[in-house]
Design an enzyme around this catalytic site. Structure first.
Site, PDB file in Angstrom:
ATOM      1  N   GLY A 217       3.737   0.959  -3.402  1.00 20.56           N
ATOM      2  CA  GLY A 217       3.699   2.224  -4.133  1.00 20.56           C
ATOM      3  C   GLY A 217       4.627   3.238  -3.485  1.00 20.56           C
TER       4      GLY A 217
ATOM      5  N   GLU B 183      -4.887  -5.845  -3.613  1.00 21.89           N
ATOM      6  CA  GLU B 183      -4.725  -4.474  -3.143  1.00 21.89           C
ATOM      7  C   GLU B 183      -6.101  -3.890  -2.818  1.00 21.89           C
ATOM      8  OE1 GLU B 183      -0.805  -2.692  -4.708  1.00 21.89           O
ATOM      9  OE2 GLU B 183      -2.250  -2.434  -6.311  1.00 21.89           O
TER      10      GLU B 183
ATOM     11  N   LYS C 252       4.436   4.116 -10.106  1.00 21.84           N
ATOM     12  CA  LYS C 252       3.324   4.922 -10.635  1.00 21.84           C
ATOM     13  C   LYS C 252       3.911   6.065 -11.494  1.00 21.84           C
ATOM     14  CE  LYS C 252       0.519   3.268  -6.859  1.00 21.84           C
ATOM     15  NZ  LYS C 252      -0.540   3.484  -5.888  1.00 21.84           N
TER      16      LYS C 252
ATOM     17  N   GLY D 170      -2.403   4.169  -0.941  1.00 25.57           N
ATOM     18  CA  GLY D 170      -2.017   5.568  -0.829  1.00 25.57           C
ATOM     19  C   GLY D 170      -2.722   6.307   0.298  1.00 25.57           C
TER      20      GLY D 170
ATOM     21  N   SER E 175      -0.347   0.625   1.162  1.00 22.98           N
ATOM     22  CA  SER E 175       0.339   1.273   2.285  1.00 22.98           C
ATOM     23  C   SER E 175       1.322   0.361   3.010  1.00 22.98           C
ATOM     24  CB  SER E 175      -0.681   1.866   3.268  1.00 22.98           C
ATOM     25  OG  SER E 175      -1.483   2.835   2.617  1.00 22.98           O
TER      26      SER E 175
ATOM     27  N   HIS F 157      -4.444  -2.704 -12.480  1.00 16.57           N
ATOM     28  CA  HIS F 157      -4.291  -1.941 -11.226  1.00 16.57           C
ATOM     29  C   HIS F 157      -5.564  -1.140 -10.957  1.00 16.57           C
ATOM     30  CE1 HIS F 157      -2.845   0.967  -8.300  1.00 16.57           C
ATOM     31  NE2 HIS F 157      -1.867   0.098  -8.039  1.00 16.57           N
TER      32      HIS F 157
ATOM     33  N   GLU G 169      -6.030   1.760 -10.012  1.00 19.94           N
ATOM     34  CA  GLU G 169      -6.040   3.129 -10.558  1.00 19.94           C
ATOM     35  C   GLU G 169      -6.405   3.119 -12.031  1.00 19.94           C
ATOM     36  OE1 GLU G 169      -2.166   4.247  -9.082  1.00 19.94           O
ATOM     37  OE2 GLU G 169      -2.989   4.292  -7.041  1.00 19.94           O
TER      38      GLU G 169
ATOM     39  N   ASN H  36       6.006  -0.325  -7.332  1.00 20.01           N
ATOM     40  CA  ASN H  36       5.242   0.312  -8.409  1.00 20.01           C
ATOM     41  C   ASN H  36       5.448   1.813  -8.271  1.00 20.01           C
ATOM     42  OD1 ASN H  36       3.391   1.373 -10.172  1.00 20.01           O
ATOM     43  ND2 ASN H  36       1.577   0.558  -9.128  1.00 20.01           N
TER      44      ASN H  36
HETATM   45  P1  13P Z   1       0.828   2.490  -1.760  1.00 16.78           P
HETATM   46  O1  13P Z   1       1.896   1.566  -1.268  1.00 16.78           O
HETATM   47  O2  13P Z   1       1.333   3.879  -2.043  1.00 16.78           O
HETATM   48  O3  13P Z   1      -0.391   2.452  -0.902  1.00 16.78           O
HETATM   49  O4  13P Z   1       0.367   1.942  -3.212  1.00 16.78           O
HETATM   50  C1  13P Z   1       0.019   0.603  -3.353  1.00 16.78           C
HETATM   51  C2  13P Z   1      -0.142   0.315  -4.792  1.00 16.78           C
HETATM   52  O5  13P Z   1      -1.086   0.756  -5.421  1.00 16.78           O
HETATM   53  C3  13P Z   1       0.880  -0.506  -5.450  1.00 16.78           C
HETATM   54  O6  13P Z   1       0.470  -0.908  -6.711  1.00 16.78           O
END
Ligand code: 13P
Length: 237
Positions: free
Chosen positions: A221, A162, A10, A168, A200, A95, A97, A8
């Site tokens: 991510g 997640e 983002k 993150g 992560s 997601h 976010e 992803n």
């Molecule tokens: P990270 O791998 O940066 O923690 O992000 C995970 C994520 O939100 C994937 O959708």
């Protein structure tokens, strides 16, 4: 069940990132990826170019969201049909976010259904906050999200667990917690649905996470922005 390694991106990237799928394939050629599906989810403007760049490389492309409606007066939105028209085959929905920006289980459910109608495979994201985990509510929160976010009568979807506090942050859930949650989700969605872990995931921790029972892949991510890292994660699957 095939393992899904999904990146992803983002809100990262630029037009010239369409070189990245070839870079990935040079590091980990498709003949070495038996049993593994690789997916990249770039920002909307790059979907079509990425789909073209992935042709012949056995790498799928997905969006990071889609609208519940097929078309209409929805300024700034993108429908699942448009995503499919760009050559993508997956759509991430719900997601954390986007949930943090106000998206509900019901929104995620409608988007997942829209994706399925358009012939896309939705990746439905769920996960508890740190507060909810510390209150001992993680399993029930995620169960509630799945029950409300998975559209009725479909089975070609993917769940991504997640934990919000692991996204993150560099913090990864304990393997025992991942196993407990994935076992719980398996009991809800049945034997045939892929359940991804996200939060992560990095080359250094991917092997243990992906070896956990009922973990059928990862949603990545930060580490998916570097093809060497994404390939290392895929290699450890
Ligand atoms: P990270 O791998 O940066 O923690 O992000 C995970 C994520 O939100 C994937 O959708």
């Amino acid at each position: 069940m095939r393992t899904l390694i999904a990146g992803n991106w983002k809100m990262h990237g630029s037009k010239d990132w369409s070189r990245k799928p070839a870079e990935f394939d040079e590091t980990l050629p498709s003949r070495q990826r038996t049993g593994i599906d690789v997916l990249i989810c770039p920002p909307f403007p790059y979907l079509a170019a990425m789909a073209k760049a992935c042709e012949g490389l056995d790498i799928a492309v997905g969006s990071q969201d889609c609208h519940a409606n097929s078309s209409g007066a929805h300024t700034g939105e993108t429908s699942a049909e448009m995503v499919a028209d760009c050559g993508a085959t997956y759509a991430i929905v719900g997601h954390s976010e986007r949930r943090a920006a106000g998206e509900s289980d019901s929104d995620a459910c409608q988007k997942a259904e829209a994706a399925l109608r358009a012939g896309l495979i939705p990746i439905i994201c769920v996960g508890e906050t740190l507060e909810q985990r510390e209150a001992g509510e993680a399993l029930s929160v995620v169960e509630g999200q799945i029950k409300e976010s998975v559209p009725y009568g479909y089975d070609d979807y993917v769940i991504a667990y997640e934990p919000v506090w692991a996204i993150g942050t560099g913090k990864v859930a304990e393997i025992s917690d991942i196993k407990e949650m994935h076992d719980h989700i398996r009991g809800i969605v049945g034997a045939n649905t892929r359940i991804l872990y996200g939060g992560s995931v990095k080359p250094g921790n991917a092997k243990d996470i992906l070896a956990t029972e009922n973990v059928n892949g990862a949603l990545i991510g930060g580490a998916s922005l570097e093809m060497a890292d994404l390939a290392a994660i895929a290699r450890s699957a």
